[in-house]
Structure formats: C-alpha cells, structure tokens
Design an enzyme around this catalytic site. Structure first.
Site, PDB file in Angstrom:
ATOM      1  CE  LYS A   1     -10.258  -0.554  12.451  1.00  0.00           C
ATOM      2  NZ  LYS A   1      -9.856   0.042  11.235  1.00  0.00           N
TER       3      LYS A   1
ATOM      4  CE  LYS B   1      -7.500  -3.315  14.791  1.00  0.00           C
ATOM      5  NZ  LYS B   1      -6.616  -3.786  13.745  1.00  0.00           N
TER       6      LYS B   1
ATOM      7  CG  ASN C   1      -0.159   0.009   2.509  1.00  0.00           C
ATOM      8  OD1 ASN C   1       0.453   1.010   2.837  1.00  0.00           O
ATOM      9  ND2 ASN C   1      -0.146  -1.109   3.218  1.00  0.00           N
TER      10      ASN C   1
ATOM     11  CG  PHE D   1      -2.652   5.502  13.557  1.00  0.00           C
ATOM     12  CD1 PHE D   1      -1.742   5.275  14.573  1.00  0.00           C
ATOM     13  CD2 PHE D   1      -2.719   6.761  12.981  1.00  0.00           C
ATOM     14  CE1 PHE D   1      -0.898   6.283  15.013  1.00  0.00           C
ATOM     15  CE2 PHE D   1      -1.884   7.784  13.411  1.00  0.00           C
ATOM     16  CZ  PHE D   1      -0.972   7.547  14.432  1.00  0.00           C
TER      17      PHE D   1
ATOM     18  CE  LYS E   1       8.751 -11.506 -14.570  1.00  0.00           C
ATOM     19  NZ  LYS E   1       9.422 -10.781 -15.634  1.00  0.00           N
TER      20      LYS E   1
HETATM   21  O1  C5P Z   1      -7.892  -3.153  11.378  1.00  0.00           O
HETATM   22  P1  C5P Z   1      -7.092  -2.069  10.805  1.00  0.00           P
HETATM   23  O2  C5P Z   1      -5.984  -2.516   9.909  1.00  0.00           O
HETATM   24  O3  C5P Z   1      -7.887  -0.960  10.184  1.00  0.00           O
HETATM   25  O4  C5P Z   1      -6.396  -1.381  12.093  1.00  0.00           O
HETATM   26  C1  C5P Z   1      -5.444  -0.415  11.998  1.00  0.00           C
HETATM   27  C2  C5P Z   1      -4.554  -0.437  13.207  1.00  0.00           C
HETATM   28  O5  C5P Z   1      -4.121  -1.757  13.476  1.00  0.00           O
HETATM   29  C3  C5P Z   1      -3.291   0.356  12.973  1.00  0.00           C
HETATM   30  O6  C5P Z   1      -2.861   0.878  14.223  1.00  0.00           O
HETATM   31  C4  C5P Z   1      -2.324  -0.703  12.443  1.00  0.00           C
HETATM   32  O7  C5P Z   1      -0.977  -0.351  12.674  1.00  0.00           O
HETATM   33  C5  C5P Z   1      -2.724  -1.904  13.249  1.00  0.00           C
HETATM   34  N1  C5P Z   1      -2.543  -3.203  12.564  1.00  0.00           N
HETATM   35  C6  C5P Z   1      -1.551  -4.060  12.993  1.00  0.00           C
HETATM   36  N2  C5P Z   1      -1.418  -5.280  12.394  1.00  0.00           N
HETATM   37  C7  C5P Z   1      -2.224  -5.649  11.371  1.00  0.00           C
HETATM   38  C8  C5P Z   1      -3.216  -4.769  10.919  1.00  0.00           C
HETATM   39  C9  C5P Z   1      -3.360  -3.550  11.536  1.00  0.00           C
HETATM   40  O8  C5P Z   1      -0.807  -3.720  13.924  1.00  0.00           O
HETATM   41  N3  C5P Z   1      -2.060  -6.828  10.804  1.00  0.00           N
END
Ligand code: C5P
Length: 394
Positions: free
Chosen positions: A337, A341, A206, A323, A285
């Site tokens: 979140k 989280k 990304n 975030f 590849k």
């Molecule tokens: O679920 P989402 O990806 O939107 O959540 C974003 C937050 O979770 C960010 O703080 C990102 O750094 C963290 N994140 C992470 N590991 C992942 C996916 C997201 O630490 N695999």
C-alpha cells in the site's frame, strides 16, 4: 520539578487516587492533593499527606500556614490540575462556574490545563445533564480520561468506572510534557466508517468506531497543530479545539478531503471507507416479496480511493499517512500500500475477530521507505503520538 495538583472527590473509586498519586511520583512529578469534604468521608487527608509529604487542602477557610488565599496559590503552583476520581456533581459545578469549595474554586482560578477522570454510576454517567456537562467542558478545552465499562461498585453494569490508573497517569504525564512540535502545521485526518445507502433505511457500512482518528486529532491539537477531522458517522464528541466535518458517504468524504488537501501539511487517512456503494440506491424502501430486481442482485460500483488520489497529487512538502487494516500478512500488505497509494507512511494492523475496530488498544506496524517499526499493544492515544512522531520523520 513539575507539579500536578490532584483533586480528589467523594466516590468509591477514591482508593485508586492513592495509586494515581504514587504513579505520578514515580515519574518524578511533585504531587499536591486537594480534597472535597465528601472525599474525606471515604479517606482521611492524612493518607494523602503521608503519600505526598505535602499539606492536603480541603476547606476554603482552613488555615493554610502563611497562606491567606490558598486557592489562588494552589492554582498558580499547578502545572496540571488532574481531578481523579471526579464525580458528576463536581463536573457539573465546574461546567456551570460554581465555585463553592476549595477544589472547585481552584479549578476556576487555575490557568493550568484541566484533566478529568470521571467515575460514577452508569445512569448518572449517561444522564442528559452529565453528558451535557462533559460536552461543555470538552468544548472549553478540558481534557478527559474517560470512564471505562464494567461492573460498578453499586452492582450495576455499564460505563462509569474510573479509567485504569496507568492510563490516567500516562495521560497526565503526556499533558505535562506536551510537545508543541506541530505548531504552524495543518493536519487533516479522516476517520470512522462511511455508510452507503441501499435505500432510505438500509446501508452498507463497517464497524469502525473512529477512535483512532479522534485520538490522532486530539494528539495533533495538543502538539499545536491546526486540525481538521473529516469523519463518517461515529458516536464520539468533537475533540477540543478541532474543526470537525461529519459526513456519511465515501463520495462526501472525498469532497471534504478534496477541498482541504492542498492546504494541508500532514494528511492521515484513518477512515474505513466503504470500497463499494450501491450503483442505484432506491429512493423508497425496498419490499420483500416484490418483483424489485434489486432484491435479488445488488449492483455495486467502486468508490474513489481517497488516500490513493491524494497520494498521487501530493506535493513533496506534504506528508501522507495511510492505514492497512488486514486480517493477515499485515507487513506485506502495508508495504504494497505504501507504493500503490503513493503514501509516505502506512500504519498496518490486524483487524477483525474483535481486533482493532472499536477497541481501546491496538498494536501496529509502521512502514515507510526506510523500513518497518512496531508499536503497542497500547492505547490508541499513545499510538497517536507514535504515529505523529513517525509522520514528522519521513
Ligand atoms: O485499500 P484499503 O482500503 O485497504 O486501504 C486502506 C487505506 O486507504 C486507509 O488509509 C483508508 O483510509 C484509505 N482508503 C481511502 N479511500 C478508499 C479506501 C481506502 O482513503 N476508498
């Protein structure tokens, strides 16, 4: 009253130095100016004398009334030495310890923090010599308000334009008043994208630039924290005084965080981690027109959620910040979140369509158990301090 010594060097952007001086004065700062001989080809010292009502220093051997060693007294008086605009030549001299005029001698003699705002032609800016000089200065702890991109005075397009006056002034004020409220704290930050290989030459990723995490690292370091930054592939130099671990995949990022999290007081997860990775990356590849099944269907598996795993295992004395970059319903998603989280604070922002990713500025919502606050739009560096303030309060 705090004193900023403003070093002015010879380039077209010098006219903005007058506004920098005025901006600092408006904030209640005493400003003294030292100019290079080249700078006086563009603007006479009388201009800065009138603006500052202070003597303006130029020559190493000029008579400063009652002061036989002017560079030493200037160096001692300064609480901050800001060079704006700073040419490639002057940066090169400071990087190599050359002190052949009053400005560069003062730069070497001062123990005040040095802040440089470069301005020059794009090819000079990008030249290997200049890039190496900037890197060396950064590693030595010199702070930068980096150049922006745009039309340059020479007619070229690209990086090298002096940063905005407001940005220079606010960075200088930030450094002058640098709080030291994170001394003794260990701060761990993730940032940047991760890349997940499909085959040796292709990947899923990304456009995250890592700027938010780097700004957070810089701010936390300036406030006295011991900072570790785990970042995916980004085009940014290591911030001064920060330990940087560069990783590629989400699994590598997980391992780097897993090994450090327990020794951390504040963990900030700003990385744009790829949620999925190819289940079986090819070790060759992949070729179009071949019978390789992977060309039709790319099987994906979910990556571990680093934030959610660390949030679930955090001790009560640790602070975890996450975030939520969303394309819609930022506040609601940030609130969700916070719970899912196990975070103490979620920073929500709109992303996509030119917003957030790769930009210099951002607008955020800060969501914690007590409610919601808004900040910005402002620079990612200003937001970094706001986020750290909020993390200290939860
Ligand atoms: O679920 P989402 O990806 O939107 O959540 C974003 C937050 O979770 C960010 O703080 C990102 O750094 C963290 N994140 C992470 N590991 C992942 C996916 C997201 O630490 N695999």
């Amino acid at each position: 009253m705090r004193t900023v010594l403003v070093g002015v060097t010879g380039c077209v952007a010098i006219y903005k130095a007058c506004e920098v001086v005025r901006g600092l004065q408006k904030a209640g700062v005493r400003v003294k100016v030292v100019m290079t001989e080249h700078a006086t080809e563009f603007i006479k010292p009388a201009m800065f004398r009138a603006l500052t009502r202070e003597p303006v220093a130029v020559g190493l051997f000029d008579d400063a009334p009652g002061d036989p060693i002017h560079h030493i007294s200037l160096a001692k008086e300064a609480d901050l030495f800001l060079i704006a605009p700073c040419t490639a030549n002057v940066m090169g001299k400071i990087a190599h310890g050359i002190a052949d005029d009053l400005l560069t001698t003062t730069a070497m003699a001062t123990s005040a923090p040095l802040l440089i705002a470069p301005a020059m032609n794009v090819n000079m800016y990008e030249s290997t010599a200049n890039q190496e000089n900037m890197r060396a200065l950064r590693e030595r702890g010199v702070a930068f308000v980096d150049s922006g991109s745009g039309y340059l005075a020479c007619g070229d397009m690209g990086k090298g334009r002096l940063a905005d006056v407001d940005e220079i002034v606010s960075r200088a004020l930030q450094m002058l008043g640098a709080r030291r409220d994170l001394v003794g704290k260990r701060v761990l930050i993730t940032t940047g994208p991760t890349v997940e290989p499909i085959d040796p030459v292709r990947f899923i990723s990304n456009p995250s630039s890592g700027k938010t995490g780097f700004a957070l690292a810089e701010a936390a370091q300036e406030r006295g924290a011991e900072v570790q930054l785990v970042c995916g592939p980004v085009q940014l130099d290591n911030p001064a005084g920060v330990e940087v671990m560069r990783v590629k995949t989400a699994l590598q990022m997980y391992d780097a965080v897993d090994a450090r999290f327990d020794d951390t007081d504040i963990a900030i997860f700003a990385a744009a981690v790829s949620d999925f990775r190819p289940a079986k990356p090819a070790d060759y590849k992949l070729k179009k027109g071949s019978a390789d099944a992977q060309l039709q269907i790319l099987e994906l598996v979910e990556n571990p959620d680093i934030l959610a795993s660390m949030g679930a295992r955090k001790r009560p004395d640790q602070v975890v910040v996450g975030f939520a970059a969303e394309t819609e319903d930022v506040e609601e998603n940030a609130r969700k979140k916070l719970v899912s989280k196990h975070a103490d604070l979620i920073i929500g922002n709109l992303a996509g369509n030119g917003r957030a990713f790769g930009t210099e500025e951002n607008e955020i919502v800060l969501v914690d158990a007590d409610g919601i606050a808004h900040a910005g739009p402002t620079s990612k560096r200003d937001l970094a301090d706001i986020i750290l303030d909020a993390a200290l309060k939860v």
